[in-house]
Design an enzyme around this catalytic site. Structure first.
Site, PDB file in Angstrom:
ATOM      1  N   ASP A  19       1.537   5.396  13.805  1.00 37.68           N
ATOM      2  CA  ASP A  19       2.013   4.324  12.920  1.00 37.68           C
ATOM      3  C   ASP A  19       3.163   4.758  12.018  1.00 37.68           C
ATOM      4  O   ASP A  19       3.343   5.951  11.718  1.00 37.68           O
ATOM      5  CB  ASP A  19       0.872   3.851  12.017  1.00 37.68           C
ATOM      6  CG  ASP A  19      -0.126   2.972  12.746  1.00 37.68           C
ATOM      7  OD1 ASP A  19      -0.138   2.976  13.986  1.00 37.68           O
ATOM      8  OD2 ASP A  19      -0.916   2.298  12.057  1.00 37.68           O
ATOM      9  N   HIS A  37       4.370  -3.532  13.802  1.00 38.69           N
ATOM     10  CA  HIS A  37       3.595  -3.080  12.644  1.00 38.69           C
ATOM     11  C   HIS A  37       4.119  -3.676  11.335  1.00 38.69           C
ATOM     12  O   HIS A  37       4.007  -3.066  10.273  1.00 38.69           O
ATOM     13  CB  HIS A  37       3.613  -1.548  12.585  1.00 38.69           C
ATOM     14  CG  HIS A  37       2.572  -0.932  11.693  1.00 38.69           C
ATOM     15  ND1 HIS A  37       1.303  -1.448  11.522  1.00 38.69           N
ATOM     16  CD2 HIS A  37       2.624   0.179  10.897  1.00 38.69           C
ATOM     17  CE1 HIS A  37       0.616  -0.681  10.693  1.00 38.69           C
ATOM     18  NE2 HIS A  37       1.398   0.306  10.281  1.00 38.69           N
ATOM     19  N   HIS A  67       5.781  -2.789   6.171  1.00 39.53           N
ATOM     20  CA  HIS A  67       4.454  -2.271   5.857  1.00 39.53           C
ATOM     21  C   HIS A  67       3.818  -2.982   4.660  1.00 39.53           C
ATOM     22  O   HIS A  67       3.261  -2.354   3.753  1.00 39.53           O
ATOM     23  CB  HIS A  67       4.504  -0.763   5.596  1.00 39.53           C
ATOM     24  CG  HIS A  67       3.203  -0.071   5.879  1.00 39.53           C
ATOM     25  ND1 HIS A  67       2.203   0.067   4.922  1.00 39.53           N
ATOM     26  CD2 HIS A  67       2.719   0.512   6.992  1.00 39.53           C
ATOM     27  CE1 HIS A  67       1.170   0.714   5.446  1.00 39.53           C
ATOM     28  NE2 HIS A  67       1.464   0.988   6.711  1.00 39.53           N
ATOM     29  N   HIS A 120      -0.224   9.188  12.391  1.00 34.60           N
ATOM     30  CA  HIS A 120       1.034   8.734  11.802  1.00 34.60           C
ATOM     31  C   HIS A 120       2.189   9.667  12.156  1.00 34.60           C
ATOM     32  O   HIS A 120       2.076  10.884  12.006  1.00 34.60           O
ATOM     33  CB  HIS A 120       0.905   8.641  10.283  1.00 34.60           C
ATOM     34  CG  HIS A 120      -0.006   7.547   9.824  1.00 34.60           C
ATOM     35  ND1 HIS A 120      -1.377   7.695   9.811  1.00 34.60           N
ATOM     36  CD2 HIS A 120       0.254   6.295   9.383  1.00 34.60           C
ATOM     37  CE1 HIS A 120      -1.925   6.570   9.373  1.00 34.60           C
ATOM     38  NE2 HIS A 120      -0.962   5.706   9.100  1.00 34.60           N
TER      39      HIS A 120
END
Length: 263
Positions: free
Chosen positions: A86, A137, A141, A233
């Site tokens: 991510d 995504h 964020h 990540h």
């Protein structure tokens, strides 16, 4: 007598001059000033202070859910496990992850941030070129995106997918992952409308909190089960510990379960 007439005239003039001086306005005399000098100054019109402009995202409009909604993808559906990364792409760490995956001959899913995809399109192109899966995504964020109006959610997801396709015009984007795992039924529904399944996870070593590499490795290898979806990540800060852990995690999971590409 003849001189009395001029004298009387002079005295009359003196009295006249003295009387005019008393009638005039002299500084400090206490006599009222002429009418034009006492008129009040016009009161200035007050200028309204502009309200500060909102610079951040709009406030959430729905309460935070207490549980996960239905419709989330949490497993691979087969024995093999899936690796997901991510918050990239990142110019330092994404290439390192890609190098490790290529060396191990396995594929992963990259959940990319739209604003970063726009900034590093060459990394998005490399992810796709090397056969990995792409996942939306969100644009920046926003962990509260799922609580915002559906129109705002839809605009955010579309903008992110557009940035990904600017880098890879024919990109398939079959998944959406909500930042922070703050899922709502609304964000799941919008993702579905846009042709994306909502991708959650089953293993979270919390590498986002920057524990050591050995701690990340232990958490993943201990929690992993057949069909697990592992959250890691490659963006969002210093990911050296995650890069270190990946060397062990990839080898261990490949040996025990196999690593598969999400479809």
């Amino acid at each position: 007598m003849p001189f009395r007439a001029p004298l009387a005239l002079v005295l009359g003039l003196l009295l006249l001059v003295t009387g005019c001086g008393r009638a005039g306005s002299r500084p400090g005399s206490g006599t009222a000033a002429p009418a034009w000098s006492t008129a009040p100054s016009p009161t200035p019109t007050p200028v309204a202070t502009p309200s500060p402009k909102r610079t951040g995202p709009p406030p959430p409009v729905r309460p935070r859910p207490t549980g996960l909604p239905a419709g989330l993808r949490k497993t691979t559906g087969v024995r093999g496990v899936a690796l997901t990364f991510d918050d990239g792409p990142d110019p330092v760490y994404t290439p390192q992850v890609l190098d490790q995956l290529r060396a191990a001959r396995v594929k992963a899913t990259f959940c990319v941030i739209g604003s970063r995809a726009r900034r590093y399109p060459e990394l998005v192109a490399r992810i796709a070129r090397e056969g990995h899966q792409l996942c939306n995504h969100s644009w920046n964020h926003d962990i509260e995106l799922g609580r915002r109006p559906k129109a705002a959610i839809r605009a955010d997801l579309r903008r992110t997918s557009a940035a990904i396709r600017d880098a890879v015009p024919d990109a398939r984007i079959p998944f959406y992952r909500q930042p922070g795992g703050r899922w709502t039924a609304e964000v799941v529904a919008v993702a579905k409308e846009l042709g994306m399944r909502s991708l959650h996870w089953t293993v979270d070593p919390q590498d986002w909190a920057k524990p050591t590499g050995p701690t990340i490795t232990k958490r993943v290898t201990t929690a992993a089960r057949p069909g697990a979806v592992v959250l890691l990540h490659d963006g969002g800060g210093d990911r050296r510990a995650t890069m270190s852990a990946c060397r062990h995690v990839i080898k261990d999971l490949k040996r025990r379960y196999g690593i598969v590409k999400l479809r």
